[in-house]
Design a protein around this motif. Sequence first.
Motif, mmCIF file in Angstrom:
data_model
loop_
_atom_site.group_PDB
_atom_site.id
_atom_site.type_symbol
_atom_site.label_atom_id
_atom_site.label_comp_id
_atom_site.label_asym_id
_atom_site.label_seq_id
_atom_site.Cartn_x
_atom_site.Cartn_y
_atom_site.Cartn_z
ATOM 1 N N ILE A 64 0.827 -1.208 0.000
ATOM 2 C CA ILE A 64 0.000 0.000 0.000
ATOM 3 C C ILE A 64 0.861 1.257 0.000
ATOM 4 C CG2 ILE A 64 -1.597 1.367 1.414
ATOM 5 C CD1 ILE A 64 -3.068 -1.213 2.007
ATOM 6 N N PHE A 65 1.943 1.216 0.771
ATOM 7 C CA PHE A 65 2.780 2.407 0.803
ATOM 8 C C PHE A 65 3.397 2.670 -0.575
ATOM 9 C CE2 PHE A 65 6.537 4.982 1.920
ATOM 10 C CZ PHE A 65 5.850 6.027 2.517
ATOM 11 N N ALA A 66 3.711 1.592 -1.285
ATOM 12 C CA ALA A 66 4.268 1.760 -2.633
ATOM 13 C C ALA A 66 3.248 2.390 -3.571
ATOM 14 C CB ALA A 66 4.720 0.418 -3.189
ATOM 15 N N MET A 67 1.959 2.222 -3.252
ATOM 16 C CA MET A 67 0.927 2.812 -4.088
ATOM 17 C C MET A 67 0.770 4.306 -3.767
ATOM 18 S SD MET A 67 -2.902 1.335 -4.713
ATOM 19 C CE MET A 67 -3.543 1.654 -3.092
ATOM 20 N N LEU A 68 0.995 4.657 -2.492
ATOM 21 C CA LEU A 68 0.720 6.028 -2.053
ATOM 22 C C LEU A 68 1.886 6.983 -2.268
ATOM 23 C CD1 LEU A 68 -1.037 5.369 1.345
ATOM 24 C CD2 LEU A 68 -2.020 5.580 -0.925
ATOM 25 N N PHE A 69 3.071 6.439 -2.303
ATOM 26 C CA PHE A 69 4.236 7.306 -2.294
ATOM 27 C C PHE A 69 5.281 6.703 -3.225
ATOM 28 C CE2 PHE A 69 8.145 9.062 -0.419
ATOM 29 C CZ PHE A 69 7.791 10.400 -0.360
ATOM 30 N N ASN A 70 6.013 7.549 -3.918
ATOM 31 C CA ASN A 70 7.089 6.985 -4.742
ATOM 32 C C ASN A 70 8.277 7.915 -4.785
ATOM 33 O OD1 ASN A 70 6.844 8.808 -7.172
ATOM 34 N ND2 ASN A 70 4.755 8.000 -7.015
ATOM 35 N N GLY A 71 9.379 7.359 -5.202
ATOM 36 C CA GLY A 71 10.621 8.113 -5.220
ATOM 37 C C GLY A 71 10.638 9.188 -6.290
ATOM 38 N N GLY A 72 9.746 9.060 -7.252
ATOM 39 C CA GLY A 72 9.692 10.063 -8.306
ATOM 40 C C GLY A 72 10.583 9.722 -9.491
ATOM 41 N N MET A 73 10.492 10.577 -10.478
ATOM 42 C CA MET A 73 11.119 10.356 -11.771
ATOM 43 C C MET A 73 12.632 10.144 -11.704
ATOM 44 S SD MET A 73 10.703 13.177 -14.792
ATOM 45 C CE MET A 73 8.936 13.378 -14.608
ATOM 46 N N ILE A 74 13.322 11.054 -11.023
ATOM 47 C CA ILE A 74 14.782 11.036 -11.097
ATOM 48 C C ILE A 74 15.406 9.881 -10.308
ATOM 49 C CG2 ILE A 74 16.858 12.379 -10.550
ATOM 50 C CD1 ILE A 74 15.118 14.869 -11.353
ATOM 51 N N PRO A 75 15.025 9.684 -9.030
ATOM 52 C CA PRO A 75 15.590 8.528 -8.320
ATOM 53 C C PRO A 75 15.294 7.194 -9.029
ATOM 54 C CG PRO A 75 14.591 10.025 -6.756
ATOM 55 C CD PRO A 75 14.219 10.513 -8.124
ATOM 56 N N THR A 76 14.094 7.050 -9.604
ATOM 57 C CA THR A 76 13.773 5.815 -10.320
ATOM 58 C C THR A 76 14.685 5.656 -11.533
ATOM 59 O OG1 THR A 76 11.488 6.173 -9.652
ATOM 60 C CG2 THR A 76 11.883 4.449 -11.275
ATOM 61 N N TYR A 77 14.873 6.761 -12.240
ATOM 62 C CA TYR A 77 15.771 6.732 -13.397
ATOM 63 C C TYR A 77 17.179 6.297 -12.983
ATOM 64 C CZ TYR A 77 19.040 8.608 -16.836
ATOM 65 O OH TYR A 77 20.066 8.749 -17.725
ATOM 66 N N LEU A 78 17.654 6.833 -11.863
ATOM 67 C CA LEU A 78 19.019 6.509 -11.433
ATOM 68 C C LEU A 78 19.137 5.043 -11.029
ATOM 69 C CD1 LEU A 78 19.965 9.774 -9.505
ATOM 70 C CD2 LEU A 78 20.816 8.984 -11.729
ATOM 71 N N VAL A 79 18.078 4.491 -10.396
ATOM 72 C CA VAL A 79 18.118 3.072 -10.044
ATOM 73 C C VAL A 79 18.226 2.226 -11.309
ATOM 74 C CG1 VAL A 79 16.718 1.163 -9.173
ATOM 75 C CG2 VAL A 79 16.942 3.241 -7.825
ATOM 76 N N VAL A 80 17.396 2.544 -12.298
ATOM 77 C CA VAL A 80 17.426 1.781 -13.552
ATOM 78 C C VAL A 80 18.789 1.919 -14.223
ATOM 79 C CG1 VAL A 80 16.430 1.615 -15.864
ATOM 80 C CG2 VAL A 80 14.938 1.925 -13.895
#
Lengths: 317, 298
Positions: free
Chosen positions: B119-135
């Motif tokens: 549920i928390f993953a549905m409500l909140f996310n790291g956003g565009m840039i942190p996700t991009y950096l992980v990938v």
Amino acid sequence: MKLDYIFKGARIMQQRKRTASKRLTNSNLTYHLMILPGIVFLLIFNYAPMFGLVMAFQDYVPAKGIFHSDFVGFQHFAYMFSLPSIGRVFTNTIVIAGGKIIFNTLLAIVFAILLNEVRVRWLKKSVQTIVYLPNFLSWVVLASVVVNMFNLDGSVNHILENFGVGPLNFLGSNQLFRPLIIGTDVWKSFGFNSIVYLAAITSIDPGLHEAASIDGANWWRRIWHVTLPGMLPIILLLAILSLPNILNGGFDQIYNLYSPVVYQSGDIIDTYVYRVGLMGRDYSFGTAVGLFKSIIGLVLILSANQTAKKFTERQLF
Amino acid sequence: MNLQNKSLSAKIGKALIYLIIIFLGLVTLLPLLNIVAISLSSSGAVTANAVGIIPVNFTLEPYKMLVDDPQFWRSFGISVQRVFLSLGLNMILIILMAYPLSKRKSEFKGRSIYMNLLIFAMLFNGGMIPTYLVVRNLGLLNTIWSLVLPSAVPVFSVILIMNFFRGVPKALEEAAIIDGATPMQVLLRVYLPISIPSLATVALFSIVGSWNDFFSGLIYMTRTSNYPLMTYIQSLTVDIQQMIQQGINSTNLSELMGVSDRNLNAAKIVVSSIPLILIYPLLQKYFITGIVVGSVKE
């Protein structure tokens, strides 16, 4: 003799039940194993980026990485609030998102009420088939459609010309860009949004309508006193739950339709973060803006959920 | 007299309702037909803005040119591949997560921890840039996996299927367990067969979502040759749009771009939508029932 059978049967049943419940406890391990792969993906692609949010408080340098970049505290946030452009970006987002929520809801409700009156089955079915369609098409596709219609000598300007108006530069004017964005979004989704309202209308007891007719109520009065009150719970619920979307202006749509000329009126938080943070490689600053948005979004979702629970006894999670 | 008046105004009102409904239907349909018509018209007619909803100087030339565009078909292939990979991975993970989560806390110890994570993953996310950096740090840039893995767990769908599984009568499962079935067998033989319509709904969510997504391709692919279809089309149209927006009209535009570009682009748009049009009857059937069941249920 007969009793023996029954006892034996009962014993076997009990044994079976015991093994069954034993199996159930053993199931725990299987359950953990089942859920594991999904959780691993969540941790990598949802939770690791959340950890990456510390960048917002750092002067992030890709070469140093997240563990060795210098911390700068709230510097990026302070900078963000000092920028005149950021207020504009937030205003644009809220105006565009708010306009979309309001007009989508209104048109979807009106459309559902009117469609419910249509008794010609084939017409009803065909119109439904048509208006649900754009919802499934990508904004990449629909942006081309919109540009074709709304460019300086597109069909819309041709029609306006007949009324002595125009030509209007919808895509390049800061007065017209927001209405265009809101209007085309409503065009894409009003049909699909009406599905829920249509279902709500059809679940209203027809006896209420009959009673109202017998009492001499005309169509308007029946809509006002029977249909709308019947739809009210679902309207309220959806309105409350759409509130968190007030910070989602719709990246896909705007990215495919905007240009520097209309940044003034059309740049939203997501497009701003993409341009400045990701394209401009200002990772820390972009993350700070994104984090600010995410936190407000989280607060809005939690309060919307509480409100929905309080007023409609239903909730999102 | 009064009665007649009433029926007359009722008739006018009825006619008005039909007119509005037909109008809204046409307003939705005509712009889409316009693109199809442009894709089937000669470049001259398109340049002269003579095309409405019927092709002018009918020609299949744009489609012939499209056949010879290797990047279009390459991107088309990437998108098809991505849809199947995403669909497979999504469905496996949705089913495997939804089943244990549909158990009560007493049956599955640790359920609430997993549920909260979800549920928390549905409500909140790291956003565009942190996700991009992980990938990027995982070395996934320019691979098909950058399009598939970040959205491997569609949280909303997991919760939808979990709720559906909860509605499955307990007796079915108990009977299977008494007959000696393992949890995996219960899931595969009892739960899956009766959940086909709900599973179809989330499968369609997945297909539409991955086919239409251009953003992942835009940020995770640095080479145009790796673009999925929507990203490729987006990269073609964006230049033209910017020109239009800056006030150049399409007459100049067509001269600038070489005559045939507008109908060729329209052809690309049309062909890229064909897969969705093909599954549209399914979409109507399952999406709509899914939405109604999911939201109006008391």
